[in-house]
Motif scaffolding. Structure first.
Motif, PDB file in Angstrom:
ATOM      1  N   GLN A 175      26.153   8.127  85.344  1.00  0.00           N
ATOM      2  CA  GLN A 175      24.886   8.852  85.224  1.00  0.00           C
ATOM      3  C   GLN A 175      23.739   7.929  84.847  1.00  0.00           C
ATOM      4  O   GLN A 175      22.579   8.240  85.135  1.00  0.00           O
ATOM      5  CB  GLN A 175      25.021   9.975  84.191  1.00  0.00           C
ATOM      6  CG  GLN A 175      25.950  11.090  84.642  1.00  0.00           C
ATOM      7  CD  GLN A 175      25.921  12.280  83.708  1.00  0.00           C
ATOM      8  OE1 GLN A 175      26.131  13.415  84.134  1.00  0.00           O
ATOM      9  NE2 GLN A 175      25.659  12.058  82.442  1.00  0.00           N
ATOM     10  N   THR A 176      24.026   6.816  84.199  1.00  0.00           N
ATOM     11  CA  THR A 176      22.959   5.903  83.783  1.00  0.00           C
ATOM     12  C   THR A 176      22.827   4.697  84.701  1.00  0.00           C
ATOM     13  O   THR A 176      21.745   4.114  84.784  1.00  0.00           O
ATOM     14  CB  THR A 176      23.210   5.406  82.346  1.00  0.00           C
ATOM     15  OG1 THR A 176      24.463   4.714  82.288  1.00  0.00           O
ATOM     16  CG2 THR A 176      23.220   6.571  81.381  1.00  0.00           C
ATOM     17  N   SER A 177      23.893   4.317  85.405  1.00  0.00           N
ATOM     18  CA  SER A 177      23.840   3.111  86.217  1.00  0.00           C
ATOM     19  C   SER A 177      23.681   3.380  87.711  1.00  0.00           C
ATOM     20  O   SER A 177      22.899   2.710  88.388  1.00  0.00           O
ATOM     21  CB  SER A 177      25.093   2.258  85.981  1.00  0.00           C
ATOM     22  OG  SER A 177      26.262   2.999  86.321  1.00  0.00           O
ATOM     23  N   SER A 214      16.107   6.846  84.283  1.00  0.00           N
ATOM     24  CA  SER A 214      17.097   5.994  83.616  1.00  0.00           C
ATOM     25  C   SER A 214      16.818   5.912  82.119  1.00  0.00           C
ATOM     26  O   SER A 214      15.678   6.103  81.676  1.00  0.00           O
ATOM     27  CB  SER A 214      17.072   4.587  84.218  1.00  0.00           C
ATOM     28  OG  SER A 214      17.340   4.622  85.599  1.00  0.00           O
ATOM     29  N   PRO A 215      17.839   5.607  81.322  1.00  0.00           N
ATOM     30  CA  PRO A 215      17.612   5.395  79.887  1.00  0.00           C
ATOM     31  C   PRO A 215      16.663   4.223  79.650  1.00  0.00           C
ATOM     32  O   PRO A 215      16.630   3.261  80.424  1.00  0.00           O
ATOM     33  CB  PRO A 215      19.015   5.087  79.348  1.00  0.00           C
ATOM     34  CG  PRO A 215      19.946   5.641  80.367  1.00  0.00           C
ATOM     35  CD  PRO A 215      19.262   5.507  81.683  1.00  0.00           C
ATOM     36  N   GLY A 246      17.424   7.565  75.635  1.00  0.00           N
ATOM     37  CA  GLY A 246      18.061   6.352  75.197  1.00  0.00           C
ATOM     38  C   GLY A 246      17.254   5.489  74.263  1.00  0.00           C
ATOM     39  O   GLY A 246      17.614   4.365  73.958  1.00  0.00           O
ATOM     40  N   ARG A 287      29.550   7.367  82.778  1.00  0.00           N
ATOM     41  CA  ARG A 287      28.681   6.187  82.707  1.00  0.00           C
ATOM     42  C   ARG A 287      27.887   5.994  83.999  1.00  0.00           C
ATOM     43  O   ARG A 287      26.849   5.310  84.003  1.00  0.00           O
ATOM     44  CB  ARG A 287      29.511   4.936  82.425  1.00  0.00           C
ATOM     45  CG  ARG A 287      30.521   4.600  83.503  1.00  0.00           C
ATOM     46  CD  ARG A 287      31.345   3.375  83.123  1.00  0.00           C
ATOM     47  NE  ARG A 287      32.293   2.991  84.151  1.00  0.00           N
ATOM     48  CZ  ARG A 287      33.481   3.536  84.315  1.00  0.00           C
ATOM     49  NH1 ARG A 287      33.882   4.508  83.475  1.00  0.00           N
ATOM     50  NH2 ARG A 287      34.288   3.136  85.277  1.00  0.00           N
TER      51      ARG A 287
END
Length: 421
Positions: free
Chosen positions: A206-208, A330-331, A417, A204
């Motif tokens: 990787q996205t935040s 980012s997504p 995303g 997680r």
């Protein structure tokens, strides 16, 4: 074959021979950069074979080690000193090489088990510990100091005084801080490198975390590149190439990252006294060479050189580009206000790091029969420290504004995303 067996094989594959690559590579790269920088600064002319120990001491300080100054001038004289400064050109070189060596065996993989990463890092840490211990033992030397031709020299000849100045490494804290430095480099490498594998439970991030960390590290490197271009232009047009290359090879990130915080509006306090000076542009020396502690910010610098206001423009442009890169990586489900918060936190952490590693506290004093302390060109002080809380507050404000604006600019970029709301 089970996933556990595959993981065990992977751990075995990253053995001691491979762990030696980032350790030796990092130390050799730091040693070369330190030696070239010290040579350009004239340290090769130090007496009594001091140059190799000085190089070792420079590498030790580059990873946060503690180097203590000492003096012995006999019963009729006194000597004292202290030194806290990090040669960030050497530090940055070592971090890039060690991080690359750590990640190279893990490339082309999406996920890595926590035991594998821990075992791989432990091997590197064990070898790093041994190398740092040996380096700390080598970073010590004592040499004689000339009193010159003035009154101090006459008193020295009269009483047979030959001052000695030396340095040594406090080994236990040096090894401890060096291990913390290594741990920080390895963790940061995993967070920043987009292709680095993470344990399944940490995917997680990787996205935040990873987009913000990656973008802010790019921001720091971009400021170093800009500083390098400016330094080379100065060397080509204004002469003194040896001094300029000494700054590049020893303290370029010190200058570039100090300029970054000043461009954000941060304030530093400092003083330059005696024969010493900051490895920085002449305008900084002019501002700080005062009888008392001086204030260093956009206003005080602009009184000497109005071009300092370009720091604000450079910071704004690079921060906006950083925010755009972060949002693009980012997504799409991440909202603009979340981008703003992510960049604000990442930028504040980066400014905190800068405030901790760019500060300088150096002093050396020599007196003979009470004469000469902070005088006669044999003593002096260099001090530079940030006003931390205001710097962090400004970083948060800049990060929020740039993060939100960058997210709006990146809306048209295809990202992972799906469409965001």
């Amino acid at each position: 074959m089970s996933s556990r067996t595959l993981s065990d094989q992977a751990v075995a594959r990253h053995g001691w021979a491979q762990a030696l690559v980032p350790v030796l590579g990092g130390l050799i790269a730091m040693g070369v950069v330190a030696a070239l920088g010290l040579w350009a600064a004239g340290a090769a002319d130090l007496p009594d074979g001091s140059f190799p120990p000085v190089v070792a001491a420079t590498v030790v300080t580059a990873v946060g080690g503690v180097v203590e100054l000492s003096g012995d001038a006999g019963a009729l004289a006194g000597a004292e000193g202290g030194l806290t400064v990090v040669p960030l050109s050497v530090t940055l070189t070592g971090a890039l090489v060690v991080g690359w060596g750590f990640l190279r065996p893990l490339r082309h993989r999406a996920v890595a088990g926590a035991p594998e990463l821990a075992g791989w890092a432990a091997r590197i840490a064990a070898l790093w510990l041994l190398a740092l211990f040996a380096l700390a033992l080598a970073a010590r030397h004592t040499f004689e100091l000339s009193l010159g031709d003035g009154p101090l020299g006459d008193l020295g000849d009269l009483f047979g005084i030959t001052p000695e100045v030396g340095f040594s490494t406090d080994v236990p804290p040096t090894v401890l801080v060096g291990l913390v430095w290594l741990a920080g480099v390895l963790v940061l490498a995993l967070l920043v490198a987009r292709g680095a594998p993470l344990p399944g439970r940490l995917l997680r991030l990787q996205t935040s975390v990873r987009p913000a960390a990656h973008a802010v590290v790019q921001l720091l490197l971009a400021h170093v590149v800009v500083g390098l271009v400016v330094a080379l232009a100065v060397a080509a047009t204004r002469g003194h190439p040896a001094e300029t290359f000494a700054v590049i090879l020893l303290g370029l990130p010190n200058v570039a990252w100090l300029a970054l915080t000043i461009g954000l509006g941060a304030t530093w306090d400092g003083r330059v006294d005696g024969p010493f000076g900051l490895p920085m542009p002449h305008v900084l020396d002019e501002v700080l060479r005062t009888p008392d502690v001086a204030t260093l910010n956009l206003g005080t610098l602009a009184e000497h050189d109005g071009r300092v206001w370009w720091l604000v423009v450079v910071d704004a442009v690079l921060l906006l580009a950083t925010a755009f890169v972060m949002a693009a990586l980012s997504p799409a489900r991440i909202r603009a206000w979340q981008h703003a918060v992510h960049l604000a936190v990442a930028l504040a952490l980066a400014v905190l790091m800068i405030c901790l590693v760019v500060r300088i506290d150096a002093r050396i004093g020599l007196s003979v029969l009470g004469i000469g302390d902070l005088d006669e060109g044999l003593s002096g002080q260099v001090l530079l420290r940030p006003r931390l809380w205001s710097a962090l507050g400004l970083a948060l404000l800049w990060g929020l504004a740039a993060g939100f604006a960058g997210a709006l600019l990146a809306r048209g970029v295809r990202r992972r995303g799906g469409a965001g709301r």
